[in-house]
Design a protein around this motif. Structure first.
Motif, PDB file in Angstrom:
ATOM      1  N   ALA A  60      52.891 -14.991  -7.360  1.00 34.98           N
ATOM      2  CA  ALA A  60      51.988 -15.657  -8.296  1.00 34.98           C
ATOM      3  C   ALA A  60      50.717 -16.124  -7.612  1.00 34.98           C
ATOM      4  O   ALA A  60      49.730 -16.433  -8.280  1.00 34.98           O
ATOM      5  CB  ALA A  60      52.703 -16.843  -8.946  1.00 34.98           C
ATOM      6  N   SER A  61      50.739 -16.199  -6.289  1.00 37.50           N
ATOM      7  CA  SER A  61      49.552 -16.603  -5.539  1.00 37.50           C
ATOM      8  C   SER A  61      49.509 -15.782  -4.262  1.00 37.50           C
ATOM      9  O   SER A  61      50.514 -15.658  -3.561  1.00 37.50           O
ATOM     10  CB  SER A  61      49.611 -18.100  -5.202  1.00 37.50           C
ATOM     11  N   SER A  62      48.351 -15.218  -3.973  1.00 36.11           N
ATOM     12  CA  SER A  62      48.227 -14.396  -2.772  1.00 36.11           C
ATOM     13  C   SER A  62      46.786 -14.388  -2.303  1.00 36.11           C
ATOM     14  O   SER A  62      45.856 -14.707  -3.058  1.00 36.11           O
ATOM     15  CB  SER A  62      48.713 -12.967  -3.033  1.00 36.11           C
ATOM     16  N   VAL A  63      46.631 -14.030  -1.034  1.00 32.55           N
ATOM     17  CA  VAL A  63      45.312 -13.932  -0.421  1.00 32.55           C
ATOM     18  C   VAL A  63      45.134 -12.494   0.047  1.00 32.55           C
ATOM     19  O   VAL A  63      45.962 -11.971   0.806  1.00 32.55           O
ATOM     20  CB  VAL A  63      45.163 -14.899   0.768  1.00 32.55           C
ATOM     21  N   VAL A  64      44.076 -11.827  -0.419  1.00 30.02           N
ATOM     22  CA  VAL A  64      43.843 -10.415  -0.138  1.00 30.02           C
ATOM     23  C   VAL A  64      42.398 -10.224   0.307  1.00 30.02           C
ATOM     24  O   VAL A  64      41.489 -10.916  -0.160  1.00 30.02           O
ATOM     25  CB  VAL A  64      44.136  -9.543  -1.383  1.00 30.02           C
ATOM     26  N   LYS A  65      42.195  -9.287   1.221  1.00 33.97           N
ATOM     27  CA  LYS A  65      40.836  -8.993   1.674  1.00 33.97           C
ATOM     28  C   LYS A  65      40.056  -8.263   0.583  1.00 33.97           C
ATOM     29  O   LYS A  65      40.637  -7.643  -0.316  1.00 33.97           O
ATOM     30  CB  LYS A  65      40.882  -8.126   2.933  1.00 33.97           C
ATOM     31  N   ILE A  66      38.767  -8.338   0.675  1.00 32.61           N
ATOM     32  CA  ILE A  66      37.908  -7.640  -0.293  1.00 32.61           C
ATOM     33  C   ILE A  66      38.129  -6.131  -0.184  1.00 32.61           C
ATOM     34  O   ILE A  66      38.328  -5.581   0.893  1.00 32.61           O
ATOM     35  CB  ILE A  66      36.426  -7.990  -0.053  1.00 32.61           C
ATOM     36  N   GLN A 117      59.210  -8.416 -25.855  1.00 30.24           N
ATOM     37  CA  GLN A 117      60.488  -7.762 -26.173  1.00 30.24           C
ATOM     38  C   GLN A 117      60.791  -8.045 -27.645  1.00 30.24           C
ATOM     39  O   GLN A 117      61.159  -9.152 -28.011  1.00 30.24           O
ATOM     40  CB  GLN A 117      61.613  -8.280 -25.277  1.00 30.24           C
ATOM     41  N   ARG A 118      60.585  -7.022 -28.461  1.00 23.40           N
ATOM     42  CA  ARG A 118      60.696  -7.178 -29.919  1.00 23.40           C
ATOM     43  C   ARG A 118      59.768  -8.300 -30.394  1.00 23.40           C
ATOM     44  O   ARG A 118      58.560  -8.189 -30.220  1.00 23.40           O
ATOM     45  CB  ARG A 118      62.163  -7.398 -30.319  1.00 23.40           C
ATOM     46  N   ASP A 119      60.313  -9.400 -30.917  1.00 21.13           N
ATOM     47  CA  ASP A 119      59.432 -10.456 -31.436  1.00 21.13           C
ATOM     48  C   ASP A 119      59.246 -11.601 -30.444  1.00 21.13           C
ATOM     49  O   ASP A 119      58.663 -12.627 -30.776  1.00 21.13           O
ATOM     50  CB  ASP A 119      59.986 -11.005 -32.752  1.00 21.13           C
ATOM     51  N   VAL A 120      59.727 -11.441 -29.212  1.00 18.10           N
ATOM     52  CA  VAL A 120      59.584 -12.481 -28.184  1.00 18.10           C
ATOM     53  C   VAL A 120      58.405 -12.127 -27.293  1.00 18.10           C
ATOM     54  O   VAL A 120      58.319 -11.019 -26.765  1.00 18.10           O
ATOM     55  CB  VAL A 120      60.872 -12.620 -27.347  1.00 18.10           C
ATOM     56  N   VAL A 121      57.494 -13.076 -27.127  1.00 18.30           N
ATOM     57  CA  VAL A 121      56.298 -12.872 -26.312  1.00 18.30           C
ATOM     58  C   VAL A 121      56.244 -13.990 -25.261  1.00 18.30           C
ATOM     59  O   VAL A 121      56.293 -15.170 -25.597  1.00 18.30           O
ATOM     60  CB  VAL A 121      55.016 -12.882 -27.156  1.00 18.30           C
ATOM     61  N   CYS A 122      56.138 -13.599 -23.993  1.00 14.54           N
ATOM     62  CA  CYS A 122      56.031 -14.555 -22.890  1.00 14.54           C
ATOM     63  C   CYS A 122      54.809 -14.214 -22.051  1.00 14.54           C
ATOM     64  O   CYS A 122      54.427 -13.048 -21.935  1.00 14.54           O
ATOM     65  CB  CYS A 122      57.287 -14.526 -22.010  1.00 14.54           C
ATOM     66  N   GLU A 123      54.206 -15.235 -21.465  1.00 21.23           N
ATOM     67  CA  GLU A 123      53.012 -15.035 -20.656  1.00 21.23           C
ATOM     68  C   GLU A 123      53.175 -15.684 -19.295  1.00 21.23           C
ATOM     69  O   GLU A 123      53.933 -16.643 -19.123  1.00 21.23           O
ATOM     70  CB  GLU A 123      51.776 -15.629 -21.357  1.00 21.23           C
ATOM     71  N   ALA A 124      52.456 -15.129 -18.337  1.00 22.79           N
ATOM     72  CA  ALA A 124      52.424 -15.686 -16.985  1.00 22.79           C
ATOM     73  C   ALA A 124      51.080 -15.349 -16.365  1.00 22.79           C
ATOM     74  O   ALA A 124      50.395 -14.405 -16.788  1.00 22.79           O
ATOM     75  CB  ALA A 124      53.559 -15.126 -16.136  1.00 22.79           C
ATOM     76  N   LYS A 125      50.692 -16.119 -15.356  1.00 26.95           N
ATOM     77  CA  LYS A 125      49.426 -15.899 -14.679  1.00 26.95           C
ATOM     78  C   LYS A 125      49.656 -15.716 -13.185  1.00 26.95           C
ATOM     79  O   LYS A 125      50.660 -16.173 -12.633  1.00 26.95           O
ATOM     80  CB  LYS A 125      48.466 -17.065 -14.929  1.00 26.95           C
ATOM     81  N   ALA A 126      48.717 -15.066 -12.542  1.00 25.97           N
ATOM     82  CA  ALA A 126      48.727 -14.890 -11.092  1.00 25.97           C
ATOM     83  C   ALA A 126      47.330 -15.149 -10.560  1.00 25.97           C
ATOM     84  O   ALA A 126      46.330 -14.784 -11.192  1.00 25.97           O
ATOM     85  CB  ALA A 126      49.188 -13.486 -10.720  1.00 25.97           C
ATOM     86  N   LEU A 127      47.257 -15.797  -9.417  1.00 28.24           N
ATOM     87  CA  LEU A 127      45.984 -16.100  -8.762  1.00 28.24           C
ATOM     88  C   LEU A 127      45.871 -15.268  -7.494  1.00 28.24           C
ATOM     89  O   LEU A 127      46.781 -15.269  -6.655  1.00 28.24           O
ATOM     90  CB  LEU A 127      45.892 -17.586  -8.422  1.00 28.24           C
ATOM     91  N   VAL A 128      44.762 -14.569  -7.363  1.00 27.82           N
ATOM     92  CA  VAL A 128      44.495 -13.763  -6.174  1.00 27.82           C
ATOM     93  C   VAL A 128      43.214 -14.290  -5.535  1.00 27.82           C
ATOM     94  O   VAL A 128      42.138 -14.230  -6.141  1.00 27.82           O
ATOM     95  CB  VAL A 128      44.370 -12.268  -6.503  1.00 27.82           C
ATOM     96  N   THR A 129      43.347 -14.820  -4.332  1.00 24.38           N
ATOM     97  CA  THR A 129      42.183 -15.272  -3.582  1.00 24.38           C
ATOM     98  C   THR A 129      41.630 -14.100  -2.791  1.00 24.38           C
ATOM     99  O   THR A 129      42.301 -13.558  -1.909  1.00 24.38           O
ATOM    100  CB  THR A 129      42.559 -16.417  -2.636  1.00 24.38           C
ATOM    101  N   VAL A 130      40.418 -13.694  -3.129  1.00 27.17           N
ATOM    102  CA  VAL A 130      39.770 -12.558  -2.467  1.00 27.17           C
ATOM    103  C   VAL A 130      38.855 -13.104  -1.379  1.00 27.17           C
ATOM    104  O   VAL A 130      37.961 -13.903  -1.653  1.00 27.17           O
ATOM    105  CB  VAL A 130      38.972 -11.712  -3.479  1.00 27.17           C
ATOM    106  N   THR A 131      39.124 -12.713  -0.147  1.00 21.26           N
ATOM    107  CA  THR A 131      38.380 -13.253   0.986  1.00 21.26           C
ATOM    108  C   THR A 131      37.932 -12.130   1.908  1.00 21.26           C
ATOM    109  O   THR A 131      38.486 -11.024   1.870  1.00 21.26           O
ATOM    110  CB  THR A 131      39.261 -14.257   1.770  1.00 21.26           C
ATOM    111  N   ASP A 132      36.924 -12.430   2.726  1.00 19.55           N
ATOM    112  CA  ASP A 132      36.448 -11.426   3.683  1.00 19.55           C
ATOM    113  C   ASP A 132      37.108 -11.566   5.045  1.00 19.55           C
ATOM    114  O   ASP A 132      36.825 -10.800   5.963  1.00 19.55           O
ATOM    115  CB  ASP A 132      34.933 -11.506   3.839  1.00 19.55           C
ATOM    116  N   SER A 133      38.000 -12.561   5.195  1.00 18.83           N
ATOM    117  CA  SER A 133      38.723 -12.721   6.463  1.00 18.83           C
ATOM    118  C   SER A 133      40.085 -13.330   6.169  1.00 18.83           C
ATOM    119  O   SER A 133      40.224 -14.182   5.289  1.00 18.83           O
ATOM    120  CB  SER A 133      37.944 -13.611   7.428  1.00 18.83           C
TER     121      SER A 133
END
Length: 337
Positions: free
Chosen positions: A155-161, A223-239
């Protein structure tokens, strides 16, 4: 007053003592006269004090053992859930395995599956392999129910550009079992830059933008009439932070034990040879936290975080260690119960 101490007032003893030879107080007859008859009864009961105290001590030890097992189970569960939300490659030293409803063993720290190898693809088979005995159907209580919640791992991660990040959806029923059947996924970038290769897959590859920033992704599972939501944060960095030393990688979550050292300032220590975290049960913080089960559980969990971060990120600067402690505490305590 003779019985307001020792094992008699411990709360572990329940029963009646039949002593018809005692003399009751005249008038009210609600008390006992402390005479020779009462002294004889006390002397007779005193002979069973030692065996009762030994039995009560055994019961207390058994209760403490059960409480410790429950605490460790809660901590393991909370770590397992936290590591679903955190980047696996940064916390691969937690080798915490769990068994999925289908019976397959999963590791919460294993990297997400490739987009072409979703968990559903790995489970569906045309039939048993040749010369292989078919497996019995899963019991009713092992079968996942309808969709109840969804989360993104990590749900949270740090990734290079300009790099790729694999994200997967983890669907659960009300009892926490993994749901795999009949779920439709929709991924979108709601804030920040980046692109998604296949927005309707269970496991996606997210391509980060060429500029640093914070990207928010939204996942809708239906799933049929059930709807669920979730979010994810991606920190984009140059180092990125330098990779940690892998000498202690892939170690499982240790157990813990108590050592009563009142007056000592240390709260806990990790004994690598015994794979145990030793907790100072005489420390003032431990005594304060023991006022309720919730605070006691949080205190022990934070000691786990402290010792494991110190052991597995040796050589890291103090700010990085504190950041690791804060990050792991945030995601773990939300699942601690």
């Amino acid at each position: 007053m003779a019985f307001r101490r020792g094992p008699w007032s411990s709360g572990y003893i329940d029963g009646l003592v039949d002593a018809p030879f005692l003399n009751l107080t005249p008038g009210t007859r609600t008390g006992v006269i402390h005479d020779e008859a009462f002294a004889a009864m006390c002397e007779g009961i005193e002979s069973v004090r030692a065996p009762l105290e030994a039995l009560i001590a055994d019961l207390k030890r058994a209760e403490e053992q059960r409480a410790s097992e429950r605490t460790l189970k809660s901590i393991r569960r909370a770590f397992r859930e936290a590591l679903l939300a955190l980047p696996a490659e940064e916390y691969d030293w937690f080798e915490v395995h769990r068994t999925a409803p289908s019976g397959r063993a999963e590791s919460s720290t294993a990297p997400a599956l490739a987009p072409t190898e979703s968990s559903r693809d790995l489970e569906v088979r045309d039939g048993p392999e040749p010369n292989q005995t078919p497996q019995p159907p899963a019991a009713f209580f092992e079968t996942a129910g309808p969709l109840y919640s969804v989360r993104v791992s990590p749900a949270s991660s740090v990734v290079k550009i300009g790099a790729n990040r694999t994200l997967r959806a983890v669907c659960r029923d009300r009892s926490g079992r993994q749901v795999d059947d009949g779920v439709v996924f929709a991924w979108t970038v709601v804030e920040g830059g980046g692109s998604i290769a296949d927005p309707h897959a269970e496991v996606i590859d997210f391509r980060t933008p060429d500029e640093p920033g914070l990207t928010t992704l939204n996942l809708v599972a239906t799933q049929r009439d059930v709807v669920c939501e979730a979010k994810a944060l991606v920190t984009v960095t140059d180092s990125l932070l330098p990779s940690r030393d892998g000498t202690a990688a892939r170690q499982g979550l240790p157990g813990y034990t108590y050592e009563n050292s009142p007056g000592q300032l240390w709260r806990s220590r990790y004994e690598v040879d015994r794979e145990l975290i030793v907790i100072n049960s005489g420390h003032r913080d431990f005594v304060f936290a023991s006022g309720s089960r919730a605070s006691h559980l949080r205190y022990i969990a934070r000691l786990f975080i402290k010792e494991l971060v110190l052991h597995n990120f040796r050589g890291a600067a103090a700010p990085e260690l504190l950041d690791r402690v804060l990050e792991l505490t945030l995601y773990m305590e939300s699942n601690l119960k």
